[in-house]
Each structure stands twice: as C-alpha cells, then as structure tokens.
Design a protein around this motif. Structure first.
Motif, PDB file in Angstrom:
ATOM      1  N   ASN A   1     -17.584   0.185  -5.444  1.00  0.00           N
ATOM      2  CA  ASN A   1     -17.024  -0.797  -7.097  1.00  0.00           C
ATOM      3  C   ASN A   1     -18.167  -2.018  -6.311  1.00  0.00           C
ATOM      4  OD1 ASN A   1     -14.843  -0.004  -7.760  1.00  0.00           O
ATOM      5  ND2 ASN A   1     -13.691  -2.176  -7.492  1.00  0.00           N
TER       6      ASN A   1
ATOM      7  N   GLU B   1     -18.526  -0.627   3.741  1.00  0.00           N
ATOM      8  CA  GLU B   1     -17.910  -1.902   3.421  1.00  0.00           C
ATOM      9  C   GLU B   1     -16.543  -1.737   2.026  1.00  0.00           C
ATOM     10  OE1 GLU B   1     -20.006  -5.366   2.947  1.00  0.00           O
ATOM     11  OE2 GLU B   1     -21.760  -4.210   4.473  1.00  0.00           O
TER      12      GLU B   1
ATOM     13  N   GLU C   1     -10.158   2.285   4.852  1.00  0.00           N
ATOM     14  CA  GLU C   1     -10.809   2.973   5.793  1.00  0.00           C
ATOM     15  C   GLU C   1     -11.690   4.501   4.501  1.00  0.00           C
ATOM     16  OE1 GLU C   1     -11.250   2.505   8.696  1.00  0.00           O
ATOM     17  OE2 GLU C   1      -9.895   0.975   8.911  1.00  0.00           O
TER      18      GLU C   1
ATOM     19  N   ALA D   1      -0.220   6.045   5.856  1.00  0.00           N
ATOM     20  CA  ALA D   1      -1.292   6.772   4.577  1.00  0.00           C
ATOM     21  C   ALA D   1      -1.446   7.817   5.206  1.00  0.00           C
ATOM     22  CB  ALA D   1      -2.617   6.069   5.638  1.00  0.00           C
TER      23      ALA D   1
HETATM   24  C1  BT5 Z   1      -6.161  -0.770  -1.821  1.00  0.00           C
HETATM   25  O1  BT5 Z   1      -5.661  -2.130  -1.802  1.00  0.00           O
HETATM   26  O2  BT5 Z   1      -5.586   0.039  -2.821  1.00  0.00           O
HETATM   27  C2  BT5 Z   1      -7.273  -0.618  -3.620  1.00  0.00           C
HETATM   28  C3  BT5 Z   1      -7.844   0.580  -2.435  1.00  0.00           C
HETATM   29  C4  BT5 Z   1      -9.743   0.769  -3.414  1.00  0.00           C
HETATM   30  C5  BT5 Z   1     -10.447   1.754  -2.748  1.00  0.00           C
HETATM   31  C6  BT5 Z   1     -11.322   2.501  -3.602  1.00  0.00           C
HETATM   32  S1  BT5 Z   1     -12.589   3.352  -2.940  1.00  0.00           S
HETATM   33  C7  BT5 Z   1     -13.789   3.562  -3.801  1.00  0.00           C
HETATM   34  C8  BT5 Z   1     -13.484   1.302  -4.590  1.00  0.00           C
HETATM   35  N1  BT5 Z   1     -14.892   0.895  -3.497  1.00  0.00           N
HETATM   36  C9  BT5 Z   1     -14.304  -0.055  -3.103  1.00  0.00           C
HETATM   37  O3  BT5 Z   1     -14.548  -0.595  -2.093  1.00  0.00           O
HETATM   38  N2  BT5 Z   1     -13.012   0.024  -2.993  1.00  0.00           N
HETATM   39  C10 BT5 Z   1     -12.190   0.938  -4.519  1.00  0.00           C
HETATM   40  P1  BT5 Z   1      -4.978  -2.328  -1.295  1.00  0.00           P
HETATM   41  O4  BT5 Z   1      -3.480  -2.997  -1.776  1.00  0.00           O
HETATM   42  O5  BT5 Z   1      -5.506  -4.149  -1.006  1.00  0.00           O
HETATM   43  O6  BT5 Z   1      -4.706  -1.913  -0.161  1.00  0.00           O
HETATM   44  C11 BT5 Z   1      -5.149  -2.416   1.039  1.00  0.00           C
HETATM   45  C12 BT5 Z   1      -4.882  -1.901   2.557  1.00  0.00           C
HETATM   46  O7  BT5 Z   1      -3.624  -0.353   2.700  1.00  0.00           O
HETATM   47  C13 BT5 Z   1      -5.133  -2.403   3.898  1.00  0.00           C
HETATM   48  O8  BT5 Z   1      -4.998  -3.152   4.489  1.00  0.00           O
HETATM   49  C14 BT5 Z   1      -4.389  -1.489   4.891  1.00  0.00           C
HETATM   50  O9  BT5 Z   1      -3.454  -1.235   5.733  1.00  0.00           O
HETATM   51  C15 BT5 Z   1      -4.311  -0.141   4.064  1.00  0.00           C
HETATM   52  N3  BT5 Z   1      -5.874   1.128   4.215  1.00  0.00           N
HETATM   53  C16 BT5 Z   1      -6.557   0.393   4.119  1.00  0.00           C
HETATM   54  N4  BT5 Z   1      -7.402   2.096   4.223  1.00  0.00           N
HETATM   55  C17 BT5 Z   1      -6.879   2.813   3.529  1.00  0.00           C
HETATM   56  C18 BT5 Z   1      -6.781   4.380   3.669  1.00  0.00           C
HETATM   57  N5  BT5 Z   1      -8.551   4.944   3.675  1.00  0.00           N
HETATM   58  N6  BT5 Z   1      -5.694   4.964   3.283  1.00  0.00           N
HETATM   59  C19 BT5 Z   1      -4.603   4.180   3.355  1.00  0.00           C
HETATM   60  N7  BT5 Z   1      -3.868   2.898   3.632  1.00  0.00           N
HETATM   61  C20 BT5 Z   1      -5.721   2.184   4.279  1.00  0.00           C
END
Ligand code: BT5
Length: 325
Positions: free
Chosen positions: A94, A118, A128, A228
């Motif tokens: 992003n 990040e 992650e 997840a």
């Molecule tokens: C989201 O936020 O679900 C949005 C994620 C968007 C990621 C993409 S990757 C490409 C682009 N570049 C970025 O930097 N971001 C976007 P939210 O609803 O706030 O959920 C975040 C929560 O999901 C975290 O606090 C964890 O509990 C959980 N989480 C983190 N990594 C995960 C993963 N790989 N798979 C499933 N859950 C995860």
C-alpha cells in the motif's frame, strides 16, 4: 533476490544438463566460492539444486516465487493491459501503491511483493506477510465516488475474492463485514482500503489484499493458528500464485465495475448470501464504543445495519465484529 542468484537460476534453467561451478562462475563473472554461497542461499529459498561432484549443478525444481516475469505473463494472458510492479520485499504494497499514485500511476496499477516487512491491517495492526506463502498486493483505483460510499469498496472487493475462491477452488469462503474473507471462523484474506478525499469525494483508493495461499498451520504465529487459514489448508493444494493473482484481480474488477456503474444495489443480494452474520445477534466494537444487536443487512454505503435490543436501528460504518450469537 540478489543479481547473482537470479543469474545462476537463469543459467541453470537454460541448461538441460549439469553445469560446473567454474562454468557458472565464469558466466556470471564471479569466483567459485561466490557460486557455492549463492547456491546455498538459493537452496534455503526453496530451490532444489542437485549436485554431482565433478559434473556440477542441475536445477530440479523452483519454488513458486513472486517473480516479475511470471506475474506479468499471467496478467497479460488474462485481462486488460496494466502497469504491474513486482518486488521481492517492501514495507507495505500500500505504501508503494500510494507513492506510485502520487507519481501519476493509472487506475488499475498493481503492486505485488513476495514479502512485506511492515504489512498492516486497519488501525495500524500488523499483517503477517512472510515470503513464499501469500499473495500480498495492492490495486490503485481512481474512482469518483461519494466519500460515504467508499467503505463499500472493501466489501465489494471481498465479495470478488470470496466468489473467486468458491468458483475456482471450491472453498466455502464468506464475506465478514467490513473487510474480511473467511472460511468458517478463520480469516483467509484481509482487505485494507486507504483513500484520499477531495471535496467529499474519494478520488484515489489504494486497496491492499492479503491472501494466505501456501501456509500450513505452523507457518502462522501461534496467536493466529486458531483464526487464520490458507488456500492450501482448505484444499490441500499448492496453488501457483501468479495465476491466482490474475484470477483474483479478474473477479475483483468484475465486481468493482458493477459497483461503479450501478452502485451497491445490485451486489447486495449476492453479498448478503455470503454474509453469515445476517440475522444473528452481533456485537461490534467501533471507535465510539460497542454496539450490539441483530444484524439486519448492509446499506448502500457499506454500513452494517443492526437492530438493538430496544428496537433501535443503528448503522455502523466501521468496526470489528467481536461476537456473533
Ligand atoms: C485487515 O486488517 O484484515 C487488512 C489486511 C490487509 C493486508 C494487505 S497485504 C497487502 C496490503 N499491504 C499492507 O500493508 N496491507 C495490505 P484488520 O481487519 O485490521 O485485521 C488485522 C488482524 O488480522 C491482525 O490484528 C491479526 O489478528 C490478523 N492477521 C494478521 N496477519 C494475518 C494473516 N496473514 N492471516 C490472517 N489473519 C491475520
């Protein structure tokens, strides 16, 4: 990947038989110790490189890497010509998308990376995004949308992802308001929408997608193992990420085109059919506190509509669902 690693892989790929360390070194303009080190690095990245003393090296199998050539070929085969930026490692796709947009990147530009150092979710939460396991990408959109309707964009795109996962891979993917694609209670894809507003209108949206593809359970940190999932965990298949990216983009853009021309109305039925919380007692944590009630639907702006116990209707624009009864 470092230049020497790429060079060695290209040489091995183009040689049907074994190539000696000296030959590789000469071809790449380095000493044989450098070749030895590079081969070890490549092996640690998942390349299977066979070695016969005296005869040299042979590439047996390459891992599924986010590779510029592979991604560009997959996208060129499947849709409109677009700008694609492929990286080995970035802070966040992003961030890169926003920077490219400032430099004038067109609507439809894609930024994809093997790894994000990040990666972020909403409200600065960590996403992650290790190498080798997922599809971490951003899509630059230049809409002309009422600012209030912009939160519907995450839902529209989540619908695209869920439909693609169902149709192509038979995964029972649902949309979890406001920005997740889930399989039962586990998140398979999260979407981050970051928008620029001018005069009450959204003129630029960077949509970030984090889709878990090749993870087995131990690839997730312990705290995520219960919540997840990945395409591999759901199907037992190792799906190639370049082709998957093309499929997901196709599905997302199809839904987005309907949304742009007709608004949310015609997508709502499809979305509600894939939204298991509708009709259930739901508790949402918002910036202004908690709201609990029966989820009735999603309005034209993408807000979740709840009926509280006292019979009051509440529309929640953003928040996290913490409980579904
Ligand atoms: C989201 O936020 O679900 C949005 C994620 C968007 C990621 C993409 S990757 C490409 C682009 N570049 C970025 O930097 N971001 C976007 P939210 O609803 O706030 O959920 C975040 C929560 O999901 C975290 O606090 C964890 O509990 C959980 N989480 C983190 N990594 C995960 C993963 N790989 N798979 C499933 N859950 C995860």
């Amino acid at each position: 990947m470092k230049d020497l690693d790429t060079e060695i892989i290209l040489r091995l790929k183009s040689s049907p038989g074994y190539v000696t360390r000296d030959e590789l070194g000469k071809a790449c303009g380095v000493g044989s110790c450098d070749v030895l080190q590079a081969v070890e690095t490549l092996r640690s990245r998942g390349y299977r490189i066979d070695e016969i003393p005296g005869e040299g090296y042979r590439l047996v199998a390459a891992p599924d890497l986010i590779d510029a050539c592979e991604i560009k070929t997959a996208l060129a085969d499947s849709g409109p010509t677009r700008e694609v930026h492929v990286f080995t490692s970035v802070t966040s796709t992003n961030d890169v998308g926003a920077r490219l947009a400032k430099q004038g990147a067109d609507h439809g530009t894609v930024v994809v990376a093997e790894e994000q150092t990040e990666g972020r979710g909403r409200l600065g939460r960590r996403w992650e995004s290790p190498p080798g396991l997922g599809l971490w990408f951003s899509l630059v959109l230049r809409p002309d949308l009422d600012a209030r309707a912009s939160s519907a964009v995450s839902l529209v795109c989540a619908l695209g992802v869920a439909v693609a996962l169902r149709k192509r891979y038979g995964i029972k993917a649902d949309v979890k308001w406001p920005n997740d694609v889930v399989v039962g209670p586990r998140k398979i894809c999260g979407i981050l929408t970051e928008a620029d507003f001018t005069d009450g209108r959204a003129s630029l949206i960077i949509l970030g997608f984090g889709l878990n593809v090749l993870h087995v359970l131990n690839d997730f940190p312990p705290e995520l193992r219960g919540k997840a999932t990945s395409i591999r965990l759901e199907t037992n298949r190792r799906v190639g990420r370049a082709k998957l990216l093309a499929e997901i983009l196709g599905a997302v853009e199809e839904k987005y085109a309907i949304f742009s021309s007709e608004g949310f109305v015609n997508l709502r039925r499809e979305l509600l059919a894939l939204s298991p919380l509708i009709g259930k007692v739901t508790r949402v944590v918002t910036g202004g506190g908690e709201v609990e009630g029966t989820a009735l639907g999603i309005d034209d702006t993408g807000a979740l509509v709840l009926r509280t116990e006292s019979g009051q209707l509440r529309s929640v624009i953003a928040g996290d669902i913490v409980r579904v009864g």
